[in-house]
Design a protein around this motif. Structure first.
Motif, PDB file in Angstrom:
ATOM      1  N   ALA A   1       0.829  -1.206   0.000  1.00 11.15           N
ATOM      2  CA  ALA A   1       0.000   0.000   0.000  1.00 11.15           C
ATOM      3  C   ALA A   1       0.864   1.258   0.000  1.00 11.15           C
ATOM      4  N   THR A   2       1.929   1.256   0.802  1.00 10.42           N
ATOM      5  CA  THR A   2       2.820   2.419   0.881  1.00 10.42           C
ATOM      6  C   THR A   2       3.535   2.632  -0.449  1.00 10.42           C
ATOM      7  N   THR A   3       4.041   1.550  -1.033  1.00 14.31           N
ATOM      8  CA  THR A   3       4.740   1.642  -2.322  1.00 14.31           C
ATOM      9  C   THR A   3       3.804   2.148  -3.414  1.00 14.31           C
ATOM     10  N   GLN A   4       2.572   1.624  -3.445  1.00 19.80           N
ATOM     11  CA  GLN A   4       1.599   2.086  -4.444  1.00 19.80           C
ATOM     12  C   GLN A   4       1.279   3.563  -4.266  1.00 19.80           C
ATOM     13  N   ALA A   5       1.115   3.992  -3.034  1.00 17.56           N
ATOM     14  CA  ALA A   5       0.804   5.404  -2.777  1.00 17.56           C
ATOM     15  C   ALA A   5       1.948   6.299  -3.236  1.00 17.56           C
ATOM     16  N   ILE A   6       3.165   5.915  -2.936  1.00 16.44           N
ATOM     17  CA  ILE A   6       4.337   6.717  -3.329  1.00 16.44           C
ATOM     18  C   ILE A   6       4.472   6.764  -4.842  1.00 16.44           C
ATOM     19  N   ARG A   7       4.306   5.621  -5.502  1.00 16.47           N
ATOM     20  CA  ARG A   7       4.400   5.590  -6.971  1.00 16.47           C
ATOM     21  C   ARG A   7       3.311   6.451  -7.607  1.00 16.47           C
ATOM     22  N   SER A   8       2.128   6.390  -7.056  1.00 13.47           N
ATOM     23  CA  SER A   8       1.011   7.180  -7.588  1.00 13.47           C
ATOM     24  C   SER A   8       1.295   8.675  -7.457  1.00 13.47           C
ATOM     25  N   ILE A   9       1.824   9.084  -6.315  1.00 17.10           N
ATOM     26  CA  ILE A   9       2.150  10.494  -6.091  1.00 17.10           C
ATOM     27  C   ILE A   9       3.255  10.948  -7.035  1.00 17.10           C
ATOM     28  N   LYS A  10       4.284  10.117  -7.180  1.00 19.27           N
ATOM     29  CA  LYS A  10       5.393  10.472  -8.068  1.00 19.27           C
ATOM     30  C   LYS A  10       4.934  10.574  -9.516  1.00 19.27           C
ATOM     31  N   ALA A  11       4.063   9.664  -9.940  1.00 20.65           N
ATOM     32  CA  ALA A  11       3.578   9.666 -11.326  1.00 20.65           C
ATOM     33  C   ALA A  11       2.695  10.877 -11.611  1.00 20.65           C
ATOM     34  N   ALA A  12       1.889  11.265 -10.630  1.00 14.93           N
ATOM     35  CA  ALA A  12       0.972  12.386 -10.827  1.00 14.93           C
ATOM     36  C   ALA A  12       1.704  13.727 -10.813  1.00 14.93           C
ATOM     37  N   GLY A  13       2.824  13.795 -10.116  1.00  7.61           N
ATOM     38  CA  GLY A  13       3.545  15.069 -10.008  1.00  7.61           C
ATOM     39  C   GLY A  13       2.687  16.097  -9.292  1.00  7.61           C
ATOM     40  N   GLY A  14       2.757  17.308  -9.736  1.00 10.05           N
ATOM     41  CA  GLY A  14       1.900  18.341  -9.164  1.00 10.05           C
ATOM     42  C   GLY A  14       2.572  19.118  -8.061  1.00 10.05           C
ATOM     43  N   PRO A  15       1.966  20.247  -7.703  1.00  7.79           N
ATOM     44  CA  PRO A  15       2.571  21.157  -6.734  1.00  7.79           C
ATOM     45  C   PRO A  15       2.572  20.643  -5.293  1.00  7.79           C
ATOM     46  N   ASN A  16       1.696  19.717  -4.963  1.00 11.55           N
ATOM     47  CA  ASN A  16       1.606  19.231  -3.581  1.00 11.55           C
ATOM     48  C   ASN A  16       2.312  17.897  -3.381  1.00 11.55           C
ATOM     49  N   ARG A  17       3.150  17.510  -4.293  1.00 12.54           N
ATOM     50  CA  ARG A  17       3.778  16.197  -4.236  1.00 12.54           C
ATOM     51  C   ARG A  17       4.548  15.969  -2.936  1.00 12.54           C
ATOM     52  N   GLU A  18       5.317  16.939  -2.510  1.00 19.39           N
ATOM     53  CA  GLU A  18       6.107  16.775  -1.287  1.00 19.39           C
ATOM     54  C   GLU A  18       5.206  16.584  -0.070  1.00 19.39           C
ATOM     55  N   ALA A  19       4.155  17.393   0.030  1.00 24.12           N
ATOM     56  CA  ALA A  19       3.223  17.268   1.156  1.00 24.12           C
ATOM     57  C   ALA A  19       2.527  15.911   1.132  1.00 24.12           C
ATOM     58  N   GLN A  20       2.174  15.437  -0.047  1.00 27.12           N
ATOM     59  CA  GLN A  20       1.533  14.125  -0.167  1.00 27.12           C
ATOM     60  C   GLN A  20       2.477  13.006   0.264  1.00 27.12           C
ATOM     61  N   LEU A  21       3.742  13.095  -0.130  1.00 27.98           N
ATOM     62  CA  LEU A  21       4.720  12.086   0.287  1.00 27.98           C
ATOM     63  C   LEU A  21       4.917  12.113   1.803  1.00 27.98           C
ATOM     64  N   LEU A  22       4.983  13.294   2.389  1.00 26.36           N
ATOM     65  CA  LEU A  22       5.114  13.405   3.841  1.00 26.36           C
ATOM     66  C   LEU A  22       3.887  12.848   4.553  1.00 26.36           C
ATOM     67  N   THR A  23       2.730  13.008   3.935  1.00 26.96           N
ATOM     68  CA  THR A  23       1.499  12.445   4.493  1.00 26.96           C
ATOM     69  C   THR A  23       1.577  10.925   4.524  1.00 26.96           C
ATOM     70  N   VAL A  24       2.043  10.331   3.439  1.00 27.95           N
ATOM     71  CA  VAL A  24       2.203   8.870   3.385  1.00 27.95           C
ATOM     72  C   VAL A  24       3.201   8.412   4.445  1.00 27.95           C
ATOM     73  N   ILE A  25       4.280   9.148   4.623  1.00 24.00           N
ATOM     74  CA  ILE A  25       5.272   8.796   5.641  1.00 24.00           C
ATOM     75  C   ILE A  25       4.636   8.826   7.032  1.00 24.00           C
ATOM     76  N   GLY A  26       3.899   9.877   7.351  1.00 25.59           N
ATOM     77  CA  GLY A  26       3.261   9.985   8.669  1.00 25.59           C
ATOM     78  C   GLY A  26       2.276   8.865   8.928  1.00 25.59           C
ATOM     79  N   ILE A  27       1.438   8.557   7.938  1.00 30.66           N
ATOM     80  CA  ILE A  27       0.440   7.492   8.092  1.00 30.66           C
ATOM     81  C   ILE A  27       1.114   6.142   8.246  1.00 30.66           C
ATOM     82  N   THR A  28       2.123   5.883   7.424  1.00 29.44           N
ATOM     83  CA  THR A  28       2.828   4.600   7.487  1.00 29.44           C
ATOM     84  C   THR A  28       3.557   4.450   8.819  1.00 29.44           C
ATOM     85  N   LEU A  29       4.166   5.521   9.303  1.00 25.43           N
ATOM     86  CA  LEU A  29       4.829   5.455  10.612  1.00 25.43           C
ATOM     87  C   LEU A  29       3.843   5.104  11.719  1.00 25.43           C
ATOM     88  N   HIS A  30       2.600   5.562  11.596  1.00 19.84           N
ATOM     89  CA  HIS A  30       1.587   5.213  12.596  1.00 19.84           C
ATOM     90  C   HIS A  30       1.415   3.693  12.657  1.00 19.84           C
TER      91      HIS A  30
END
Length: 172
Positions: free
Chosen positions: A134-163
Motif C-alpha cells: 500500500a505504501t509503495t503504491q501510494a508513493i508511486r502514484s504520487i510520483k507519477a501524478a507530479g503536481g505542486p503538492n507532491r512533497e506534502a503528499q509524500l510526507l502524508t504517506v510517511i506519517g500514516i505509514t509510521l503510525h
C-alpha cells in the motif's frame, strides 16, 4: 464618572474571580485517546532522518489523523457520532460528514489486534506485506501524478505509514 470606573473595576474583579473558581474546580480525566507517543516517536524519527521542522510537522499531523478518523464515532463533527454527541458538538462547529472510505482506510492503518491475531506470525507477515504494498503504491502514484503538492503528499504517506509501524511495535 467615578461610579462608572468603580463598576468597571468590579466587573473585572468578578470576571477574574469567576475564572479563578473555574480553574480551581477538580478536573476529571478525559475520556479520549492519547496520541502523544505517536507524535513524539514520529517527530524523533523524522528529525533523526534529517527532515526539517515543517516536514516533520506534516508527518506528525498525518500520523495523528489515523487516530482522529478512527475515532469518528466520538467526534461530533464527523457525521458518524451518536445524535447526543453531535448535538453537543454542534456548539463547536458544523458537521463535516467525513467520507466512509477515509474512515475505513484509517481503520486499516492500525497494525494491531483489531485487525489480526497478534500471535499469528503468518498474519503478521501478511499485514507487513499489505502495508509495504500500500505504501509503495501510494508513493508511486504520487510520483507519477507530479503536481505542486507532491512533497506534502509524500510526507502524508510517511506519517500514516509510521503510525502503522508504531502500532505494530506497541500493540503486538
Amino acid at each position: 464618572m467615578r461610579r462608572t470606573r468603580h463598576r468597571a473595576r468590579l466587573g473585572r474583579l468578578g470576571l477574574l474571580l469567576g475564572v479563578a473558581i473555574v480553574l480551581a474546580l477538580p478536573v476529571a480525566p478525559a475520556a479520549a485517546f492519547d496520541t502523544g507517543p505517536h507524535s513524539d516517536i514520529t517527530r524523533d524519527a523524522m528529525s533523526a532522518e534529517g527532515f526539517g521542522r515543517t516536514a516533520t510537522d506534516v508527518g506528525v499531523v498525518s500520523n495523528w489523523f489515523v487516530d482522529l478518523y478512527s475515532n469518528s464515532s466520538k467526534i461530533p463533527q464527523s457525521g458518524h457520532a451518536k445524535t447526543s454527541v453531535e448535538i453537543l458538538g454542534s456548539l463547536f462547529g458544523p458537521r463535516e460528514n467525513w467520507p466512509k472510505a477515509v474512515l475505513e482506510g484509517a481503520g486499516r492503518m492500525h497494525f494491531d489486534s483489531s485487525l489480526w491475531d497478534v500471535f499469528s506470525v503468518h498474519q503478521a507477515r501478511r499485514e507487513w506485506e499489505r502495508l509495504q504494498k500500500a505504501t509503495t503504491q501510494a508513493i508511486r502514484s504520487i510520483k507519477a501524478a507530479g503536481g505542486p503538492n507532491r512533497e506534502a503528499q509524500l510526507l502524508t504517506v510517511i506519517g500514516i505509514t509510521l503510525h502503522s509501524l508504531q502500532d505494530f511495535y506497541s500493540h503486538s
